[in-house]
Design a protein around this motif. Structure first.
Motif, PDB file in Angstrom:
ATOM      1  N   GLU A   1       1.901  11.440   6.386  1.00  0.00           N
ATOM      2  CA  GLU A   1       1.205  12.736   6.435  1.00  0.00           C
ATOM      3  C   GLU A   1       2.216  13.876   6.542  1.00  0.00           C
ATOM      4  O   GLU A   1       2.086  14.902   5.871  1.00  0.00           O
ATOM      5  CB  GLU A   1       0.229  12.758   7.614  1.00  0.00           C
ATOM      6  CG  GLU A   1      -0.662  13.971   7.652  1.00  0.00           C
ATOM      7  CD  GLU A   1      -1.636  14.054   6.484  1.00  0.00           C
ATOM      8  OE1 GLU A   1      -1.709  15.128   5.849  1.00  0.00           O
ATOM      9  OE2 GLU A   1      -2.312  13.057   6.201  1.00  0.00           O
TER      10      GLU A   1
ATOM     11  N   ASP B   1       0.831  -1.211   0.000  1.00  0.00           N
ATOM     12  CA  ASP B   1       0.000   0.000   0.000  1.00  0.00           C
ATOM     13  C   ASP B   1       0.859   1.252   0.000  1.00  0.00           C
ATOM     14  O   ASP B   1       0.520   2.248  -0.648  1.00  0.00           O
ATOM     15  CB  ASP B   1      -0.941   0.007   1.203  1.00  0.00           C
ATOM     16  CG  ASP B   1      -2.057  -1.013   1.075  1.00  0.00           C
ATOM     17  OD1 ASP B   1      -2.259  -1.546  -0.040  1.00  0.00           O
ATOM     18  OD2 ASP B   1      -2.730  -1.298   2.085  1.00  0.00           O
TER      19      ASP B   1
ATOM     20  N   PRO C   1      -3.589   5.695   2.535  1.00  0.00           N
ATOM     21  CA  PRO C   1      -4.306   4.458   2.878  1.00  0.00           C
ATOM     22  C   PRO C   1      -4.377   4.248   4.398  1.00  0.00           C
ATOM     23  O   PRO C   1      -3.392   4.453   5.106  1.00  0.00           O
ATOM     24  CB  PRO C   1      -3.466   3.359   2.221  1.00  0.00           C
ATOM     25  CG  PRO C   1      -2.641   4.044   1.192  1.00  0.00           C
ATOM     26  CD  PRO C   1      -2.430   5.434   1.673  1.00  0.00           C
ATOM     27  N   GLU C   2      -5.537   3.837   4.863  1.00  0.00           N
ATOM     28  CA  GLU C   2      -5.735   3.561   6.290  1.00  0.00           C
ATOM     29  C   GLU C   2      -4.835   2.425   6.758  1.00  0.00           C
ATOM     30  O   GLU C   2      -4.440   2.375   7.921  1.00  0.00           O
ATOM     31  CB  GLU C   2      -7.197   3.197   6.571  1.00  0.00           C
ATOM     32  CG  GLU C   2      -8.164   4.354   6.426  1.00  0.00           C
ATOM     33  CD  GLU C   2      -7.957   5.438   7.480  1.00  0.00           C
ATOM     34  OE1 GLU C   2      -7.620   5.106   8.635  1.00  0.00           O
ATOM     35  OE2 GLU C   2      -8.126   6.615   7.144  1.00  0.00           O
ATOM     36  N   SER C   3      -4.495   1.527   5.856  1.00  0.00           N
ATOM     37  CA  SER C   3      -3.724   0.345   6.222  1.00  0.00           C
ATOM     38  C   SER C   3      -2.281   0.653   6.619  1.00  0.00           C
ATOM     39  O   SER C   3      -1.580  -0.223   7.103  1.00  0.00           O
ATOM     40  CB  SER C   3      -3.709  -0.641   5.056  1.00  0.00           C
ATOM     41  OG  SER C   3      -3.057  -0.058   3.947  1.00  0.00           O
TER      42      SER C   3
ATOM     43  N   GLY D   1      -1.255   2.314   9.052  1.00  0.00           N
ATOM     44  CA  GLY D   1      -1.144   2.205  10.503  1.00  0.00           C
ATOM     45  C   GLY D   1      -0.143   3.163  11.113  1.00  0.00           C
ATOM     46  O   GLY D   1      -0.302   4.374  11.058  1.00  0.00           O
TER      47      GLY D   1
ATOM     48  N   LYS E   1       1.305   6.028   9.013  1.00  0.00           N
ATOM     49  CA  LYS E   1       0.387   7.018   8.457  1.00  0.00           C
ATOM     50  C   LYS E   1       0.790   8.435   8.860  1.00  0.00           C
ATOM     51  O   LYS E   1       0.769   9.349   8.031  1.00  0.00           O
ATOM     52  CB  LYS E   1      -1.049   6.717   8.899  1.00  0.00           C
ATOM     53  CG  LYS E   1      -2.062   7.581   8.204  1.00  0.00           C
ATOM     54  CD  LYS E   1      -3.473   7.159   8.516  1.00  0.00           C
ATOM     55  CE  LYS E   1      -4.405   8.084   7.740  1.00  0.00           C
ATOM     56  NZ  LYS E   1      -5.768   7.817   7.973  1.00  0.00           N
TER      57      LYS E   1
ATOM     58  N   GLU F   1      -4.908  10.743  -1.012  1.00  0.00           N
ATOM     59  CA  GLU F   1      -5.455   9.979   0.116  1.00  0.00           C
ATOM     60  C   GLU F   1      -4.388   9.030   0.639  1.00  0.00           C
ATOM     61  O   GLU F   1      -3.769   8.297  -0.137  1.00  0.00           O
ATOM     62  CB  GLU F   1      -6.668   9.165  -0.332  1.00  0.00           C
ATOM     63  CG  GLU F   1      -7.843   9.997  -0.801  1.00  0.00           C
ATOM     64  CD  GLU F   1      -8.734  10.439   0.340  1.00  0.00           C
ATOM     65  OE1 GLU F   1      -8.743   9.775   1.384  1.00  0.00           O
ATOM     66  OE2 GLU F   1      -9.421  11.456   0.166  1.00  0.00           O
TER      67      GLU F   1
END
Length: 174
Positions: free
Chosen positions: A115, A43, A104-106, A108, A111, A102
């Motif tokens: 960002e 990801d 990905p939420e995955s 973890g 993230k 975006e």
């Protein structure tokens, strides 16, 4: 005596069976953890490739300006003004494209680092847009330093995920 011997044998087999089931559980946990790390790495790589492709689609005029200014005979007059205006718009569009990506939420734990990278990269493009919008000579040194900071951030993130790091600057200016 035979009863004690059978009891001992039965206990030994029971203990051996219990220890094997524990190791199977550990193996399953390790496999799940390894699969999760591969998903995160995949990801993350998808995000990075998508980001560079997106930026390359909008920073063409900025790259053209930087290339023209690095040439043997940099443009002057109206040609320079036109190039600067196009490059400023391109830098602004690049910043907006980066900000719109975006995460990905995955990802973890990574993230937050991604960002921060995204913010640094967008800031670099915003700095370029501002510098190009000013009258007179354009100094992109601070913006280029911010871009180098973003490159170092993404290298650390990719390395932490077990991926081969790439040159962000080459990937978005190539």
């Amino acid at each position: 005596m035979k009863k004690v011997w059978f009891l001992g044998l039965g206990l030994s087999l029971a203990l051996a069976g219990c220890s094997d089931s524990g190791s199977d559980k550990e193996k399953k946990d390790e496999a799940a953890s390894s699969e999760e790390n591969q998903d995160v790495a995949g990801d993350l790589m998808d995000f990075y490739l998508n980001l560079t492709t997106t930026v390359n689609g909008v920073d063409i005029d900025l790259n053209g300006y930087e290339e023209a200014m690095a040439g043997e005979e940099p443009p002057t007059g109206d040609e320079l003004t036109t190039l600067k205006d196009s490059a400023a718009a391109s830098a602004k569009a690049s910043a907006e494209a980066v900000e719109g990506m975006e995460i990905p939420e995955s990802l973890g734990d990574q993230k937050e680092a991604v960002e921060s990278f995204k913010s640094t990269l967008a800031e670099s493009y915003n700095m370029k847009a501002e510098a190009l919008a000013t009258e007179g000579e354009t100094d992109l040194t601070a913006a280029d330093e911010k871009l180098n900071e973003a490159e170092n951030q993404i290298k650390d993130i990719l390395d932490e995920a077990g991926l081969v790091s790439s040159s962000l600057i080459s990937d978005i200016n190539g």
